[in-house]
Every structure is written in structure tokens, then in C-alpha cells.
Design an enzyme around this catalytic site. Structure first.
Site, PDB file in Angstrom:
ATOM      1  N   ASP A 479       0.779  -1.205  -0.022  1.00 49.91           N
ATOM      2  CA  ASP A 479       0.107   0.046   0.009  1.00 49.91           C
ATOM      3  C   ASP A 479       0.940   1.331  -0.033  1.00 49.91           C
ATOM      4  OD1 ASP A 479      -2.767   1.301   0.441  1.00 49.91           O
ATOM      5  OD2 ASP A 479      -1.614   2.010   2.261  1.00 49.91           O
ATOM      6  N   GLU A 516       1.573   0.262  -4.839  1.00 52.85           N
ATOM      7  CA  GLU A 516       1.159   1.629  -5.358  1.00 52.85           C
ATOM      8  C   GLU A 516       2.353   2.623  -5.433  1.00 52.85           C
ATOM      9  OE1 GLU A 516      -3.460   2.466  -3.938  1.00 52.85           O
ATOM     10  OE2 GLU A 516      -1.998   2.129  -2.326  1.00 52.85           O
TER      11      GLU A 516
END
Length: 874
Positions: A479, A516
Site C-alpha cells: 500500500d 502503489e
């Protein structure tokens, strides 16, 4: 994720929810002076202090009750210091007097101020940030130590890094056990007896806390916990190698064959979504649902695996803060939700009243990074969650799927003295990233961590290795990976690569990594370190999500105020809706053709150096095509960029198309456009991901941020008789109310709730495309040169057809026809060649696609409306 802003909104709310849970630990403290307002000085190593706003004149550090002094003289940053701290380059620097350097270990264990006489004879002071000097003094020596519970012939040693603590003791068995400090590493240890195994414990850390301006004794769990009691109240002295924690067959687990990342097809799902509404599951909402071989959900996953899906990506399954873990403590909506109208606001109102205390959350609010979440276990009290997580991995592997974990090391659920702060109550001000004024960075949503600091970086590596070795996880999705240093993610890769089946029971080199790579916040543009962003990770073999083709396929941006802005797969120009945001026909045509360029780059694997003719007729590289001011192509090789059309963030693909396609579009055509949108990722070079249920037209009733929207809006419906989730009421007001005027007429329209025919047909057609990808080697090219040689877009240029992309790939021709009309695409160079519709489509599920044809004399490919057709040279 689909972008940083969505994560910001979601996780800010997660922290608010976390505050409503019972405290997991306590603290005691004596009254003391108030804290300094700011910490503008940063002690970056034992030799150097940087002080924002200071005069370039003599200064000093003051510490202890008698205000002992460390003298500072004006200095400059060395080249290595500038490299390590680029964001501090312009601030005044001071050199620690060599005679005082030996005072550093004592200074960091109490109240510490920087002080200076001002030009007018006054005195100015500020707090001091100490992560840099802690790394210099202790971190480099502690980074290879074993922390947490470590067993030797049945006897545990417990170790915690707390270099600034006055004392650390162990709370166990109702008694306090002293721990011994290693002055070289800052680690406190205690060796226990065999009968400590399985017992709950906490650390009692007596430490100066700048945020409250006093010395505090924190009762806190172990950041290296291997097991927990319910609601994370205590850590457990647990050996993950204990045979009692190994399910039957664990040591002999046979995994599906490893799939290179560039060929991976990934299904993203949340554990509770998967089974909570599945009436055929014996363990709804639990890890063990993945062991229910005969459930509808597992049956569907097996069918995807047989078709070419290789990985299941699980949303966070580590211990998180916002969900009560005992079922008896979990609130449930007290309304008859099914009785309300499909466009009613009653459902969201009822769900919202219990959202902070229900069993649902995505889990992006980490509490303990290396323990499975207890709310998914049949019993959250104790190590049952370890056994059941392992059984889940077994179940997925047995279905032909490898397992990816979504990991969230970029922030914590809380910081400071919050009950859900663990790291910051052990070493205050170290594990969290601090801004120049000493406040905790929150650009990630909540309390950001600092993986650039030695021991936070170590925690990331150690945690990932534990999941890989002890739980046999096959991949990790990071993340907000752009908030990590590139070096930290490469250190993870190096540590995994060192794992071998003989030594560790797993092949670390087969473990995939992606994340990400968004570039934003205080770390943006490599301000503090070289980030793990999209462009920086190119060439590392670690993929980043690519938003380029996603936006082109859907249209607009996930954050548009008008959700009707169209794209390639939602009818822009070729099937316009009534949205004024789309512009006039000329503007629509130009934007559509640019979108087609972005999708073409996506089909190459988002390669920076791939050269093609763009829609203006110019020869360009992928890096030369614009994406909102950034290069569209950034990958060095296939596998650097991960393609997707939807994920858990923002509206599902079906919901996005519900907003964007003309409302009169029938269910069959909506299904066809869903398949076409998914195909732009599924048939690309490099890895691709789809949200679980997208092939079943999954809807969340237009909810664009369902992280805390409960089972009602999130649950997967594997049986088409239960619908697809559309029309379950207006989505929650928070984050969606601005779109309610657009949503009401859609939710009220029964024609937008697809029946079994549309759902089953869409899923079968998508699986045909997965089979084509899995069986055709041309979709797995390894280098830019091979892609450049094998893949082309022969009809690109000023005269290409708006709404149609024709791709030639080795012995294949793929036509993406997003228009509502049958289209003919003539490739003169192929005239006389033998081509036919791919057998997997010619004998596949979609009867419309079977009407696609090829005219050999002219080299013309005829493709039905809203269809992706793959032709093969025979």
C-alpha cells in the site's frame, strides 16, 4: 488503490473508528513540564544537528534535570549527510563539539532541547528530533538482531528495541519481570522458562514522551508479536514453529506452479466479502471459508484458476485496529435493509449507525503487522488465527491459486499516546515520519511511518519474511509504496530471494512483489529519499499499479464531480450520454483518440521506450505520450507496470459504467462493455489485476469508498439469483452524497439490475479471454525489444477508427471494438494470410463473438459491436 486521495479519505475515517474501541493498554506518569511547542531541530547523527530557523551562530543542546550541555558550532552538511537528508539541505547546520559527543547516549533518554542566544540578547529553544542520531548510535548495530519472541529448545527470549527508555520490564503472569539493556544496540532482553510458552505479556516501557512533556510508563504490546489475545490486548509468547500450530499437511504443502509476475493474472478480494453472504459456506466471513471446497465462492475461484487466474490478492489480513474481534461485541444493523426501496437513503443511514462497531473494515489501519487479524478467526483468543490463516493458504493453493497479501507498512492506526499506538509508545518520535516542525506526517491518511529509519525499515523486511516463511505467502502488494524508500523495497526483495526450500521451506525467488507507486505528500519527488514510485521502480522486477489505461478505459478520473464523463469502454463519442462534462463531439473525438493511445501503451506493458504511431500520426515513444503532465509510459520491461480496470477503491467497474453508459443501454450490452474493459488489462503484456466479482458484474450500489460500508454494500454474491449488489440503496452519504442526484434515477431503474443471463454470460466470456492469455505465449514477452518486435498497432494514426483498437501480436490479431456498431478493420499487409477467430472464442461462451469473421483476400477483420475478438493465424 486507485490513487492517493481515495486512501487519504478512507483511512482518515479509519482512525476515527479506531478511537471508539476499548483501550488495549494503559500508561502511568508523573506530572511534568509542558512539552515544547515544536521540534525544529533535528539531530541527524552524533556529529550534526540541523535547526530550521536558527541563527548561524553558536548553540547548544540541553538535557537532563540539571540542563547538561552539548555545545554546537556552526557547520555544514557533508555530501553523505546531504544525500541522506536532502530535505534539510537549505537549513542551518551545526557540528557537535567533539568533547561532548560522548554525552549523546544519555541525552536521547530524556527531555532534550536545542537552545540559542538571539541577536537581541534573548533566548530561543525548540524540541529536537532524534531518529537520525538513534540510527547512528544504535540502529546500525541493532538491525541484524532478532526481536520479539525467539525460542531455543523450548525456552523463549523476548527482545524489544527501546534505546530511549529509562527502564523496560515484562508484565507476565501477574508479575513484573525486569529486562536487561544492551547498551550497544539499545535492545532490552529477558530469557524465560519453558512454561512461558502461550502466556500473555506486555512491555512496561518507562520513557520520556515529548508529545506530553513528561516521563511515562507505557503498558504496550510487542511490535514483533507473533500472536495476540482478543482485541490485541496482550501479546502471546508463541513459537510459530510449534507443531501444534501446523495444520495437517502443512510441511508438505504443494503449491501451484510459480507464475512469473509478467504473466500473473490476479483476483483481488477481501476475506469477509468473499463468504459472508455465501449460503453454501460453512464458515461465512472467516479464514476457513477458503477450505469449504464445495461452496459457491470456492467453486468460482477454481473456475478462474482453471481459466488462467494465478493469484488471489487478499486485502489486509494482519491485525488491524477498527474491528471488534469477538462476535458478541460486533454490532449489526437493526433494520430490515431488504425492505427499503433500491434508491432509498434508509439503508446507508442504518448501516452507518453501526459502522464503527460492526465486523467490517478493509483493514488499512495496522495495529500489529505480523499477526493475522482476529475477527476472521473462529476464535480470536490465542493462536487459532495462525492455524486458520495457514489453512486458508492451503485452501487457495489447493484450488490452484497462489496467495498475495496486501501489506500496509506506510502508516499506523495511531501515534503518540493513543491506545492504538504501539511503535510510538516504545520509541517516541522514531518510527513515525516527522515533519520539519516535529509533527507526525499524515499525507498517507493517518500517522505515517518512516521506513527510511533503520529499525522501521528492518521491521518491514522482518515482517514480510515472516509472512513468507511461516505462512507461505506467495506475494506482497505494498500500500502506498511510494512512501517507502526504493532501497527499503529492494531490501525486501533481497531478503526474500535468500529464502530457499531446503533452508526455509519456501522458494523466495518465486514470491512476487508489486505496489502503489503514487508520488505525493512530504516524500514526493524524492524529497527525502529515492522513492519506490512508478518511474523509480522501473527495471527492478517489482511492479507498480498503472493508472494510465485505467482512466482511459473508464473515462475521466475517479475524483470527478460529474461521474458521467466517458471513456473508451463507456461510450465516449461513439455512444454519448447527456453529460455536459464530455464536451462537444469534436472534443470527445480528440479525447477518445488520446485515450486509445494510453490504452495501446498499456497493452505493451506501459513501456517507456516502445515506439508507435500515435493518433496524431507522429512516431512517439510511450514516455512521450502525456498523462496529466507525466509520461504515460514508464516501464523498462513487461512486469514493471500492473494493469487494471478496477480495484477495491472507487466505484466498481459495473458501477462506473452505470454512471457513464447511456441509461437505456440494456443488460447484455452492459455485460459486453464490462468484458471489453476487463480485456484491456487481461490481454496486456505484464501483470493484470481485477476486483473479485467484476466478471459477475459486481456492484456496491454505486459506493465509491466502501471501506466501512458493512456487508450490505460489500458482500460478494456468487449465485446470480442473489443479484449483483446493484440497487441496495443509495451509497453511504460520507464520500458519496455529492453523487446522490446522479445515483437516484439509476438505482431506481430495474433495467440496471442484471439477471442471471447477463451475469453468467459476462463471466464465461471473460474466462474465455483468460484462457487465451494463458495459452498464448505471445502475451508473456520478457523484454521491451521483444515487445517492439512482436506487437504493433497497424491502423494507428490520423485515420484510425474512434472507439476501435487493432493490435497485432505475433500470430494473433486482437480487435477491441468499443462502438455500438459492427466494425471492419483492414490490414492490407495481411491480405491472403490464413486467420480465423481463436478456437477458444469460436467455440466459446459468447455467441455474438462467434460471428466475428476474417476476409482473407482483403485482410479485413469484421468484429461485432462491443466485442473484443482474438484472431489466430492458422
Amino acid at each position: 488503490m486507485n490513487g492517493p486521495l481515495r486512501r487519504t479519505v478512507a483511512a482518515m475515517a479509519l482512525v476515527l473508528c479506531a478511537a471508539a474501541l476499548p483501550a488495549a493498554s494503559s500508561a502511568t506518569a508523573a506530572p511534568a513540564p509542558p512539552p515544547a511547542d515544536q521540534a525544529l531541530a533535528q539531530w541527524i547523527d552524533r556529529d550534526t544537528v540541523v535547526w530550521k530557523g536558527a541563527e548561524h551562530a553558536a548553540a547548544q543542546l540541553e538535557f537532563g534535570t540539571h540542563r547538561k550541555r552539548i555545545r554546537l558550532t556552526p557547520g555544514t552538511l557533508s555530501p553523505s549527510e546531504r544525500l541522506a537528508h536532502p530535505h534539510l539541505t537549505g537549513y542551518p547546520a551545526f557540528t557537535v563539539d567533539p568533547r561532548d559527543r560522548g554525552l549523546a547516549p544519555a541525552a536521547v533518554r530524556g527531555r532534550l532541547l536545542a537552545a540559542q542566544r538571539t541577536a537581541d540578547g534573548g533566548r530561543t529553544t525548540t524540541g529536537v528530533q532524534i531518529p537520525g542520531v538513534l540510527d547512528d548510535l544504535y540502529g546500525t548495530r541493532a538491525q541484524h538482531a532478532t526481536l520479539g519472541p525467539d525460542f531455543d529448545h523450548g525456552r523463549p527470549t523476548l527482545s524489544v528495541w527501546a534505546p530511549t527508555a529509562r527502564t523496560v520490564a515484562l508484565e507476565l503472569d501477574g508479575r513484573t519481570v525486569p529486562m536487561r539493556r544492551d547498551d550497544t544496540t539499545g535492545i532490552w532482553r529477558v530469557r524465560g522458562a519453558r512454561d512461558w510458552a502461550g502466556k500473555p505479556y506486555r512491555y512496561l516501557v518507562t520513557v520520556w514522551v515529548p508529545s506530553v512533556g513528561r516521563t511515562v510508563t507505557n503498558k504496550v504490546t510487542d511490535p514483533y508479536s507473533t500472536a495476540l489475545t482478543a482485541d490485541s490486548a496482550r501479546s502471546l509468547v508463541t513459537d510459530l514453529d510449534d507443531p501444534k500450530l501446523a495444520p495437517a499437511g502443512w510441511s508438505r504443502l504443494t503449491k501451484p506452479a510459480a507464475v512469473p509476475l509478467r504473466r500473473a493474472r490476479i483476483q483481488e478480494l477481501q476475506i469477509r466479502d468473499f463468504s459472508v453472504a455465501d449460503r453454501t459456506s460453512r464458515h461465512p466471513g472467516r479464514y476457513l471459508a477458503f477450505t469449504d471446497r464445495h461452496s459457491d465462492g470456492m467453486g468460482h475461484l477454481r473456475s478462474l484458476a482453471r481459466s488462467g487466474t494465478s493469484y488471489v490478492h487478499l486485502l489486509p489480513a494482519f491485525d488491524f485496529a477498527t474491528t471488534p474481534e469477538r462476535p458478541a461485541d460486533q454490532a449489526r444493523p437493526g433494520c430490515d435493509l431488504a425492505s427499503y426501496a433500491p434508491d432509498s437513503d434508509r439503508q446507508q443511514d442504518c448501516v452507518g449507525k453501526t459502522a464503527a462497531r460492526d465486523a467490517y473494515n478493509w483493514g488499512y489501519d495496522p495495529l500489529h503487522y505480523t499477526v493475522p487479524e482476529g475477527s476472521y478467526a473462529s476464535d480470536p483468543e490465542g493462536p487459532a488465527r495462525t492455524v486458520e490463516f495457514r489453512r486458508m493458504v492451503q485452501g487457495l493453493n489447493g484450488a490452484g491459486l497462489r496467495t498475495v497479501m496486501d501489506v500496509v507498512y506506510n502508516h499506523t492506526a495511531a501515534s503518540g499516546q493513543d491506545p492504538h499506538s504501539v511503535l510510538d509508545r516504545i520509541v517516541p518520535g522514531y518510527y513515525q515520519r516527522l515533519m520539519d516542525d516535529g509533527s507526525v506526517a499524515t499525507s498517507t491518511c493517518c500517522s505515517g511511518t518512516a521506513p527510511e529509519h533503520t529499525m522501521m525499515g528492518k521491521l518491514v523486511v522482518d515482517s514480510v519474511v515472516t509472512w513468507a516463511k511461516e505462512y507461505k505467502v506467495d506475494g506482497f502488494r505494498f500500500d502506498l509504496m511510494g512512501h517507502h524508500p526504493k532501497a527499503n523495497i529492494l531490501a525486501v526483495r533481497k531478503a526474500l530471494d535468500a529464502l530457499t526450500p531446503r533452508k526455509d521451506g519456501v522458494d523466495g525467488q518465486s514470491i512476487v512483489l508489486y505496489g502503489e507507486g503514487w508520488n505525493f505528500g512530504e516524500a514526493a519527488n524524492d524529497a527525502r529519499f529515492v522513492q519506490a514510485t512508478q518511474r523509480n521502480m522501473a527495471g527492478t522486477g517489482i511492479a507498480t499499479f498503472s493508472d494510465r489505461a485505467r482512466d482511459a478505459v473508464r473515462g475521466g478520473s475517479p475524483f470527478d464531480g460529474d461521474p458521467g464523463i466517458q471513456g473508451f469502454a463507456s461510450g465516449l463519442y461513439t455512444d454519448p450520454n447527456s453529460s455536459k462534462g464530455n464536451g462537444n463531439p469534436s472534443e470527445q473525438r480528440a479525447r477518445l483518440l488520446h485515450y486509445q493511445d494510453l490504452i495501446k501503451i498499456g497493452l505493451t506493458g506501459n513501456l517507456a521506450d516502445y515506439t508507435f504511431t500515435d493518433s496524431t500520426g507522429h512516431r512517439v515513444k510511450g514516455s512521450g505520450v502525456d498523462y496529466n503532465g507525466a509520461p504515460a509510459g514508464y516501464a523498462a520491461a513487461p512486469g514493471d507496470a500492473l494493469a487494471y480496470a478496477d480495484a477495491h477503491d472507487n466505484e466498481t467497474l459495473y458501477d462506473a459504467l452505470a454512471y457513464k453508459l447511456p441509461q437505456h443501454t440494456d443488460a447484455a450490452d452492459r455485460g459486453r462493455m464490462q468484458v471489453l474493459a476487463l480485456a484491456t488489462a487481461a490481454l496486456s503484456q505484464g501483470p493484470a489485476l481485477s476486483q473479485a466479482g467484476s466478471d459477475l458484474l459486481r456492484s456496491k450500489s454505486l459506493d465509491r469508498n466502501s471501506f466501512d460500508s458493512g456487508d450490505w454494500f460489500n458482500a460478494l454474491h456468487w449465485n446470480c439469483a442473489d443479484g449483483n449488489g446493484f440497487g441496495r440503496g443509495l451509497p453511504p452519504a460520507a464520500g458519496n452524497k455529492d453523487k446522490w442526484p446522479y445515483a437516484r434515477p439509476l438505482l431506481a431503474d430495474p433495467a440496471l439490475r442484471p439477471g442471471c443471463a447477463a451475469i453468467d454470460h459476462t463471466s464465461a466470456a471473460y474466462r474465455d479471454l483468460l484462457r487465451i492469455h494463458a495459452t498464448e505465449p505471445a502475451f508473456g514477452l520478457a523484454t521491451t525489444a521483444r515487445v517492439q518486435s512482436a506487437l504493433s498497432f497497424p491502423l494507428s494514426g490520423k485515420d484510425e477508427t474512434p472507439g476501435v483498437i487493432t493490435m497485432r501480436l505475433g500470430n494473433l490479431v486482437v480487435v477491441f471494438n468499443a462502438t455500438p456498431h459492427r466494425q471492419a478493420q483492414t490490414l492490407h499487409a495481411l491480405a491472403g494470410e490464413h486467420y480465423a477467430l481463436h478456437p477458444l472464442q469460436a467455440h466459446g461462451a459468447d455467441r455474438t463473438t462467434t460471428t466475428a469473421s476474417y476476409d482473407r483476400p482483403s485482410g479485413t477483420f469484421n468484429v461485432p459491436a462491443r466485442t473484443v475478438a482474438v484472431f489466430r493465424r492458422g
